[in-house]
Design a protein around this motif. Structure first.
Motif, PDB file in Angstrom:
ATOM      1  N   LYS A  78       0.822  -1.205   0.000  1.00  0.00           N
ATOM      2  CA  LYS A  78       0.000   0.000   0.000  1.00  0.00           C
ATOM      3  C   LYS A  78       0.856   1.255   0.000  1.00  0.00           C
ATOM      4  CE  LYS A  78      -3.750  -1.892  -0.141  1.00  0.00           C
ATOM      5  NZ  LYS A  78      -4.718  -1.525  -1.153  1.00  0.00           N
ATOM      6  N   ALA A  79       2.033   1.175   0.640  1.00  0.00           N
ATOM      7  CA  ALA A  79       2.886   2.357   0.741  1.00  0.00           C
ATOM      8  C   ALA A  79       3.667   2.586  -0.543  1.00  0.00           C
ATOM      9  CB  ALA A  79       3.839   2.214   1.925  1.00  0.00           C
ATOM     10  N   GLY A  80       3.731   1.583  -1.415  1.00  0.00           N
ATOM     11  CA  GLY A  80       4.502   1.740  -2.646  1.00  0.00           C
ATOM     12  C   GLY A  80       5.991   1.616  -2.402  1.00  0.00           C
ATOM     13  N   ALA A  81       6.414   0.624  -1.616  1.00  0.00           N
ATOM     14  CA  ALA A  81       7.829   0.444  -1.328  1.00  0.00           C
ATOM     15  C   ALA A  81       8.450  -0.545  -2.309  1.00  0.00           C
ATOM     16  CB  ALA A  81       8.014  -0.059   0.104  1.00  0.00           C
ATOM     17  N   PHE A  82       9.765  -0.466  -2.469  1.00  0.00           N
ATOM     18  CA  PHE A  82      10.485  -1.436  -3.280  1.00  0.00           C
ATOM     19  C   PHE A  82      10.309  -2.806  -2.650  1.00  0.00           C
ATOM     20  CE2 PHE A  82      14.293  -3.901  -4.134  1.00  0.00           C
ATOM     21  CZ  PHE A  82      14.392  -3.793  -5.501  1.00  0.00           C
ATOM     22  N   PRO A  83      10.095  -3.897  -3.368  1.00  0.00           N
ATOM     23  CA  PRO A  83       9.918  -3.994  -4.822  1.00  0.00           C
ATOM     24  C   PRO A  83       8.458  -4.101  -5.233  1.00  0.00           C
ATOM     25  CG  PRO A  83      10.361  -6.146  -3.901  1.00  0.00           C
ATOM     26  CD  PRO A  83      10.176  -5.231  -2.742  1.00  0.00           C
ATOM     27  N   VAL A  84       7.545  -3.628  -4.425  1.00  0.00           N
ATOM     28  CA  VAL A  84       6.114  -3.812  -4.724  1.00  0.00           C
ATOM     29  C   VAL A  84       5.431  -2.479  -5.036  1.00  0.00           C
ATOM     30  CG1 VAL A  84       5.649  -6.009  -3.612  1.00  0.00           C
ATOM     31  CG2 VAL A  84       5.836  -3.983  -2.207  1.00  0.00           C
ATOM     32  N   TYR A  85       6.143  -1.605  -5.771  1.00  0.00           N
ATOM     33  CA  TYR A  85       5.563  -0.299  -6.078  1.00  0.00           C
ATOM     34  C   TYR A  85       5.022  -0.203  -7.503  1.00  0.00           C
ATOM     35  CZ  TYR A  85      10.118   0.508  -8.260  1.00  0.00           C
ATOM     36  OH  TYR A  85      11.237   0.406  -9.039  1.00  0.00           O
ATOM     37  N   ALA A  86       5.080  -1.285  -8.279  1.00  0.00           N
ATOM     38  CA  ALA A  86       4.825  -1.179  -9.717  1.00  0.00           C
ATOM     39  C   ALA A  86       3.462  -0.579 -10.040  1.00  0.00           C
ATOM     40  CB  ALA A  86       4.949  -2.559 -10.361  1.00  0.00           C
ATOM     41  N   TRP A  87       2.475  -0.756  -9.136  1.00  0.00           N
ATOM     42  CA  TRP A  87       1.142  -0.247  -9.435  1.00  0.00           C
ATOM     43  C   TRP A  87       1.104   1.272  -9.485  1.00  0.00           C
ATOM     44  CZ3 TRP A  87      -0.765   2.888  -5.603  1.00  0.00           C
ATOM     45  CH2 TRP A  87      -0.158   2.763  -4.348  1.00  0.00           C
ATOM     46  N   LEU A  88       2.008   1.919  -8.769  1.00  0.00           N
ATOM     47  CA  LEU A  88       1.885   3.374  -8.593  1.00  0.00           C
ATOM     48  C   LEU A  88       2.205   4.135  -9.881  1.00  0.00           C
ATOM     49  CD1 LEU A  88       2.977   5.230  -5.406  1.00  0.00           C
ATOM     50  CD2 LEU A  88       3.229   6.241  -7.623  1.00  0.00           C
ATOM     51  N   PRO A  89       3.410   3.952 -10.468  1.00  0.00           N
ATOM     52  CA  PRO A  89       3.668   4.693 -11.707  1.00  0.00           C
ATOM     53  C   PRO A  89       2.850   4.182 -12.881  1.00  0.00           C
ATOM     54  CG  PRO A  89       5.530   3.286 -11.168  1.00  0.00           C
ATOM     55  CD  PRO A  89       4.609   3.219 -10.012  1.00  0.00           C
ATOM     56  N   ALA A  90       2.227   2.995 -12.749  1.00  0.00           N
ATOM     57  CA  ALA A  90       1.417   2.484 -13.856  1.00  0.00           C
ATOM     58  C   ALA A  90       0.051   3.129 -13.909  1.00  0.00           C
ATOM     59  CB  ALA A  90       1.269   0.969 -13.735  1.00  0.00           C
ATOM     60  N   SER A  91      -0.375   3.783 -12.844  1.00  0.00           N
ATOM     61  CA  SER A  91      -1.767   4.230 -12.822  1.00  0.00           C
ATOM     62  C   SER A  91      -1.942   5.711 -12.495  1.00  0.00           C
ATOM     63  CB  SER A  91      -2.542   3.408 -11.796  1.00  0.00           C
ATOM     64  OG  SER A  91      -1.977   3.573 -10.522  1.00  0.00           O
ATOM     65  N   TYR A  92      -1.111   6.265 -11.618  1.00  0.00           N
ATOM     66  CA  TYR A  92      -1.433   7.593 -11.080  1.00  0.00           C
ATOM     67  C   TYR A  92      -1.578   8.672 -12.143  1.00  0.00           C
ATOM     68  CZ  TYR A  92      -1.147   6.814  -6.057  1.00  0.00           C
ATOM     69  OH  TYR A  92      -1.393   6.431  -4.781  1.00  0.00           O
ATOM     70  N   HIS A  93      -0.720   8.602 -13.188  1.00  0.00           N
ATOM     71  CA  HIS A  93      -0.668   9.727 -14.115  1.00  0.00           C
ATOM     72  C   HIS A  93      -1.907   9.860 -14.974  1.00  0.00           C
ATOM     73  CE1 HIS A  93       0.092   6.978 -17.454  1.00  0.00           C
ATOM     74  NE2 HIS A  93       0.652   6.245 -16.514  1.00  0.00           N
TER      75      HIS A  93
END
Lengths: 484, 139, 149
Positions: free
Chosen positions: A218-233
């Motif tokens: 949920k926090a977007g930490a390495f290595p489980v952050y892939a969802w964040l740059p894939a969707s936010y923009h």
């Protein structure tokens, strides 16, 4: 008076229902939203005033006795985060009245926005592990709705990726909650803190690792952050600012609340691992940002990088580290949201988020430079801006504990952050616009956008010039953590 | 009994994860639902298994004997409701996505990604570094 | 409406009422027996889905309370939230529930704020899930040659 502790969740939920009722009349909906967010802000400030007296507000739903009742507990940490939540909501709603990338005016945007606020507020004040999971789900559903209501293909694509990875995260969290309940028989934070020492250490480490991993997704930490740059923009700008500022911080807050408070002292190996995860998060986030040319993608990767710094404070496992974490979180939410909003203004004035296609803003809008530089340099950590104090607190404690590698990584990442921010400045402001005939559009409706960004920049300047107030508050808040 | 439930949990989780790893987005949505079912089963088992009586004190009695722990049942009901809403949402989303994007292959869903060849990342001119995207020779 | 099944369309009318009545019965039964707002709401959703299959999604949507799925959802949410307030005003914590028993001659009527909460859940579940279901069914209708665009 303790009923006030329910306000962070109940007020936005009621506001969400009310703005849904009046959804067919946009002007009225906007007015109701403003009233709702002002009520939330007032309640948050009242809570702050209450905890400043040293009191912790506890309300048990339905009047059930502890530890059976679902409790809302507002201590200093929670109160500060609730105030910042309300502030972000206010900035987003003000910004929505402008015409800078605010989306298609979908009637369900405001209800879902309030839903996100309710989820964040509820997660900050709840005193119950399962209830925390429920608020995470409320946030997830509303954030997904916000992603999907635009209806563009890239938004649907982004929401699918967001859904798949975040849903796995919440399911992991639910599994961890089941494991915690299985080994302790409790869900209430206070009861869990009392029951934790009796559990076998090996089992406890496994359970806590599962729980922390779920929050790190949920926090977007390495290595489980892939969802964040894939969707936010793909989100409209004000929603993006709110979501980018708040959502990952709720994950961080949950890590702080569990490792630093409820299950304190957590096994040392977990803090050690978290430190390396934090260092990797900083580094990989900033490298991703250096690669991109789209302002929203650059800033989205910087969220990840900054999450690393905040997690580092938790990894240090000391009152000073937790105080730095809280200070950093509060400073960062404001700065990050402001940068996204300013990027939307740049989009409105120059016509693109892609840095290679824009330019010439320094000639056209010289004062806007100052507006960009306040949050941008604060994100980097240039003295005397708020980011400098946050990093100073954090690295002072890291060096004090002899964590040389983590400190060096943090400093190198700061330089790379400066590179990204300078990229935005050089490309969007300093160089000429690639189109020689370009003129900034004249019939814009940017008044609300200026109000929101200047207001947030004002808060940053206030923290920068008078960090003592927030610092004392953060230290007092950290001192109460782990004291169950 | 607990071992049977544990085996069921792991088989469900494994099948769900297997479906999630598929490139077919519809299977991913179904896989998430299956993983959710496995987690719910684990949540139910976190109380204790065996007793099946409802946790209601019978009329005229004072003590409750042999009843099951009601809390995990309440929790699992909540989790099922939330999971149900999310499955509904994900199915609606996947349907819309397949319809609008014209594909159900996760590898071809690049609308929100910067790929070599889109406007954010122009393709490299050197043929040795030419993008292999989408990969050729896929079924 | 292309190829609606005639028998289903005729049977749907009484069935719709029967299912709704049964759902209300389940809702009220939840007072001190298994049942309650959530299950009742789900049964109501099944009635809506039946109507959608028999007469199309637009007709099913029009038969929902106030003619749209969002209305019952919102009203239910507000009702559930408000049901906690009387307890608060009475000096207890939020969501402290109050019970009253009215004696009506031979029978007695049990009233409580829990019932209010349950009705709220019933409406919220009905509205929210019917909204989802109708949206999903509408996707199918668009695929049919003579369906709505």
């Amino acid at each position: 008076m303790s009923a006030l502790a329910t306000a962070p969740a109940i007020v936005p939920l009621a506001a969400a229902a009310l703005v849904t009722v009046v959804r067919s009349r946009p002007a009225l909906q906007q007015a109701v939203a403003v009233v709702g967010i002002l009520v939330l802000l007032a309640c948050a400030l009242a809570l702050l005033a209450q905890v400043l007296t040293g009191e912790t507000l506890v309300v048990a739903f339905g009047g059930w006795p502890a530890p059976m009742a679902i409790e809302f507990v507002v201590d200093r940490t929670a109160a500060a985060l609730v105030v910042i939540t309300a502030l972000m909501g206010a900035a987003a709603i003000v910004f929505l009245a402008s015409d800078a990338d605010v989306g298609n005016g979908h009637p369900l945007l405001l209800p879902l926005l309030f839903g996100v606020l309710a989820g964040a507020g509820g997660a900050f004040v709840t005193g119950d592990l399962f209830n925390l999971y429920v608020w995470f789900e409320v946030m997830l559903i509303c954030a997904l709705g916000l992603l999907a209501i635009g209806g563009r293909v890239d938004q649907l694509d982004a929401s699918f990726k967001y859904l798949a990875l975040n849903l796995l995260g919440t399911l992991l969290l639910l599994f961890a909650v089941a494991a915690v309940y299985g080994v302790t028989g409790h869900l209430n934070f206070a009861a869990l803190a009392a029951a934790a020492p009796a559990v076998a250490p090996g089992l406890w480490l496994a359970v806590l690792t599962l729980l922390t991993l779920a929050f790190l997704v949920k926090a977007g930490a390495f290595p489980v952050y892939a969802w964040l740059p894939a969707s936010y923009h793909t989100l409209p700008a004000p929603v993006l600012a709110l979501v980018a500022g708040l959502l990952t911080k709720v994950g961080i807050y949950a890590v702080l609340r569990t490792l630093g408070d409820v299950f304190s002292p957590a096994p040392g190996v977990l803090h050690e691992l978290l430190g390396w995860v934090a260092a990797a998060t900083m580094l990989f986030g900033v490298l991703g940002a250096a690669y991109h040319w789209d302002m929203r993608r650059i800033l989205a990767f910087h969220i990840i990088s900054q999450v690393g710094y905040i997690l580092l404070g938790i990894a240090l496992a000391s009152a000073a580290g937790y105080a730095a974490t809280l200070f950093y979180t509060l400073h960062h939410i404001i700065v990050k949201a402001n940068l996204f909003l300013i990027a939307a203004i740049i989009w409105r004035l120059t016509g693109s988020y892609d840095l290679r296609r824009i330019g010439g803003l320094y000639v056209a809008r010289p004062w806007m430079t100052l507006l960009l530089l306040i949050p941008a340099l604060s994100l980097v950590g240039i003295p005397p801006l708020s980011g400098f104090w946050a990093k100073l607190l954090l690295l002072e404690e890291a060096i004090g504990q002899g964590r040389v590698v983590w400190t060096v990584v943090a400093l190198v990442v700061s330089v790379l952050t400066l590179y990204s921010m300078m990229k935005i400045w050089m490309e969007a402001f300093w160089k000429r616009h690639p189109d020689p005939d370009w003129q900034p559009p004249v019939n814009t409706r940017l008044g609300p956008a200026w109000a929101a960004t200047v207001g947030l920049a004002g808060v940053t300047v206030w923290i920068s010039l008078y960090p003592q107030a927030l610092l004392v508050y953060a230290q007092a808040a950290a001192a109460t953590l782990g004291g169950r | 009994m607990i071992w049977a439930v544990a085996a069921a949990v792991w088989i469900t989780l494994a099948s769900g994860v297997y479906l999630c790893l598929s490139r077919d987005v519809f299977r991913v949505a179904l896989g998430l639902a299956v993983v959710g079912a496995g987690v719910n089963l684990a949540l139910l088992a976190s109380g204790r298994l065996g007793a099946g009586l409802p946790a209601v004190v019978p009329k005229g009695e004072q003590l409750l004997v042999g009843a099951s722990n009601p809390l995990p049942q309440a929790l699992v009901l909540t989790a099922i409701v939330i999971g149900f809403a999310l499955v509904c949402f994900s199915l609606a989303l996947v349907l819309g996505l397949i319809r609008d994007a014209g594909t159900d292959d996760a590898l071809e869903l690049r609308a929100a990604e910067p790929v070599p060849g889109d406007e954010v990342k122009p393709p490299q001119t050197d043929p040795a570094h030419a993008p292999d995207w989408p990969p050729e020779g896929r079924p | 409406m292309t190829s609606r099944i005639v028998i289903l369309a005729v049977v749907a009318r009484p069935l719709y009422l029967v299912i709704l009545l049964a759902s209300v019965w389940v809702l009220l039964r939840g007072h001190d027996e298994p049942g309650g707002g959530f299950i009742g709401g789900l049964m109501a959703v099944s009635a809506t889905i039946l109507w959608a299959v028999a007469h199309g999604t637009a007709a099913a949507r029009a038969r929902l309370p106030l003619g749209d799925a969002l209305w019952p959802a919102v009203i239910g949410l507000l009702l559930a939230a408000l049901s906690g307030v009387p307890g608060l005003l009475g000096g207890g914590a939020y969501l402290t529930h109050l019970w009253w028993t009215l004696a009506l001659g031979p029978a007695e009527l049990k009233l409580s704020t829990v019932l209010l909460f349950d009705i709220g859940v019933y409406l919220a579940v009905w509205g929210a899930l019917a909204g989802y279901a109708l949206a999903l069914l509408a996707v199918d209708e668009r695929d049919q040659p003579g369906g709505a665009p």
